[in-house]
Design an enzyme around this catalytic site. Structure first.
Site, PDB file in Angstrom:
ATOM      1  N   LYS A  71       0.840  -1.207   0.000  1.00  0.00           N
ATOM      2  CA  LYS A  71       0.000   0.000   0.000  1.00  0.00           C
ATOM      3  C   LYS A  71       0.874   1.256   0.000  1.00  0.00           C
ATOM      4  O   LYS A  71       0.597   2.231  -0.707  1.00  0.00           O
ATOM      5  CB  LYS A  71      -0.956  -0.016   1.207  1.00  0.00           C
ATOM      6  CG  LYS A  71      -2.049  -1.070   1.069  1.00  0.00           C
ATOM      7  CD  LYS A  71      -2.883  -1.287   2.321  1.00  0.00           C
ATOM      8  CE  LYS A  71      -3.832  -2.476   2.098  1.00  0.00           C
ATOM      9  NZ  LYS A  71      -4.693  -2.804   3.241  1.00  0.00           N
ATOM     10  N   GLN A  81      -5.077  -1.811   9.407  1.00  0.00           N
ATOM     11  CA  GLN A  81      -4.912  -3.122   8.784  1.00  0.00           C
ATOM     12  C   GLN A  81      -5.489  -4.215   9.688  1.00  0.00           C
ATOM     13  O   GLN A  81      -5.204  -4.257  10.883  1.00  0.00           O
ATOM     14  CB  GLN A  81      -3.420  -3.387   8.498  1.00  0.00           C
ATOM     15  CG  GLN A  81      -3.144  -4.654   7.706  1.00  0.00           C
ATOM     16  CD  GLN A  81      -3.697  -4.629   6.282  1.00  0.00           C
ATOM     17  OE1 GLN A  81      -3.806  -3.586   5.659  1.00  0.00           O
ATOM     18  NE2 GLN A  81      -4.068  -5.787   5.772  1.00  0.00           N
ATOM     19  N   ASP A 124     -11.194   2.371   3.431  1.00  0.00           N
ATOM     20  CA  ASP A 124     -11.426   0.925   3.323  1.00  0.00           C
ATOM     21  C   ASP A 124     -12.910   0.618   3.112  1.00  0.00           C
ATOM     22  O   ASP A 124     -13.260  -0.499   2.734  1.00  0.00           O
ATOM     23  CB  ASP A 124     -10.974   0.223   4.612  1.00  0.00           C
ATOM     24  CG  ASP A 124      -9.672  -0.541   4.435  1.00  0.00           C
ATOM     25  OD1 ASP A 124      -9.353  -0.923   3.300  1.00  0.00           O
ATOM     26  OD2 ASP A 124      -8.984  -0.763   5.458  1.00  0.00           O
TER      27      ASP A 124
END
Ligand code: GUN
Length: 291
Positions: free
Chosen positions: A52, A96, A119
C-alpha cells in the site's frame, strides 16, 4: 476464453491516478495523503501494508505508516484514530486487519471518521452503499466491478452467483451486482448452501470468494461463464523465494477452458484490490464523496 488481466488494468488505472495527482499539484492543491495503522508483525499484514505504501509512492501520494506492537491497548489505538480523524493533512486512513484478539475490531472501525474511511468498512459507508448513496466501497468488490466494466462484460439480467458472504468481499459484492448499474440477478452461496454444485453451474457470472484453494472444479461451472477468482490462499512452495505461492479458489487449469472470461491468481483481482484503495484515497482527497 479470455484472461482478465488485473495487472494491466491496475497499471492503467494507476497511470490515470498519477495524472490526476499531477494536475492537483500543478493547480497548487494538496498532495493526497493515506495513512495506515499496522498492529504487530503478521507476515501477510506486513506485506499488504508495504504494498500500500509502495503504491502511494507510485502515484504521487503522501503516505504515513503508524506501527504498534501486539500488546497495544484499545485506548491507545482509539487515541491514534482520533488524532488521524482530526489531522487535516490526512485525507484517508486504514487500520490493517486482523487486529490482536484483545481488541474489538468493530469498536476500532466505528471510531474512524467515515469521511476518511477509505477501506469502506465503517457502517455508514456500508449502509450508504447498500441504499445506493455515494460511499467508499471496500477495495475488492470495487476492483471487481471496475474489471467487469473495463472488459465490457454484460451483467444486465445475468445470473450472478457469489460464493462467500464475508463482510468485506462476498456481502458487498452481492449488493453491487444487484444494483441498478449492474442489474444482475444475484444468489449468495455459503457454507450452508445445499446443492452448491448445481447453484454454481447455473451462474453466468461466478464470483468465488470462499478462501478455499481450488475448491471450484470444472463440473461446477457453466460453459461460457465469467469466473472471478477472489481466493488468495498462501500455500507452501519450494519453487518461490518467499516459500509460498498464492492459490485461488478455482481449479484454474480445469475451469479456464470452459469460461468466456476468467481472472488468474495471481494477477487478477489482487492488483485491482490494491488500486481501489488508491482510487478511494483520491476520492477522499478531492472530496468527491463527502465534502
Ligand atoms: N485485511 C485484509 N484485507 C484488508 C483490507 O482490505 N483492509 C484492511 N484494513 N485490512 C485488511
Amino acid at each position: 476464453m479470455q484472461l482478465i488481466d488485473g495487472n494491466q488494468t491496475a497499471k492503467d488505472i494507476k497511470a490515470e491516478i498519477k495524472q490526476q495527482v499531477e494536475g492537483i499539484i500543478a493547480r497548487g492543491g494538496k498532495q493526497p495523503h493515506l495513512a495506515a495503522i499496522l498492529v504487530g508483525h503478521d507476515g501477510g499484514s506486513e506485506s499488504y501494508v508495504a504494498y500500500k505504501i509502495k503504491d502511494c509512492e507510485a502515484v504521487g501520494f503522501k503516505s504515513s505508516l503508524i506501527r504498534f506492537e501486539d500488546d497495544v491497548t484499545e485506548t491507545e489505538l482509539l487515541a491514534k484514530i482520533e488524532e488521524l480523524n482530526n489531522d487535516d493533512d490526512v485525507d484517508g486512513f486504514i487500520v490493517q486487519l486482523p487486529l490482536p484478539r484483545h481488541i474489538p475490531e468493530n469498536n476500532i472501525l466505528e471510531a474512524i471518521n467515515y469521511k476518511k474511511d477509505v477501506d469502506g468498512f465503517h457502517p455508514v459507508n456500508v449502509g450508504r452503499m447498500v441504499i445506493g448513496l455515494p460511499a467508499f466501497v471496500s477495495a475488492t468488490p470495487y476492483g471487481i466491478v471496475e474489471l467487469i466494466k473495463r472488459y465490457g462484460i454484460e451483467t444486465s439480467g445475468k445470473n450472478c452467483v457469489v460464493v462467500g458472504r464475508s463482510q468485506i468481499v462476498g456481502r458487498p459484492m452481492s449488493v453491487l451486482m444487484s444494483q441498478k448499474e449492474m442489474n444482475a440477478t444475484v444468489t449468495v452461496a455459503h457454507s450452508r448452501t445445499k446443492n452448491l454444485k448445481e447453484v454454481c453451474a447455473n451462474a453466468d457470472i461466478l464470483i468465488c470468494a470462499l478462501g478455499s484453494p481450488e475448491f471450484i472444479k470444472a463440473n461446477m461451472v457453466k460453459e461460457g461463464a465469467v469466473v472471478i477468482d477472489v481466493g488468495t490462499t498462501r500455500v507452501p512452495s519450494q519453487e518461490t523465494k518467499s516459500g509460498f505461492r498464492l492459490k485461488g479458489d478455482v481449479l484454474f487449469d480445469e475451469v479456464a477452458p470452459k469460461c468466456s472470461y476468467i481472472t488468474p491468481v495471481p494477477g487478477g483481482v489482487g492488483p485491482m484490490t490494491r488500486v481501489s484503495l488508491l482510487q478511494n484515497t483520491l476520492l477522499a482527497a478531492t472530496k468527491e464523496i463527502y465534502s
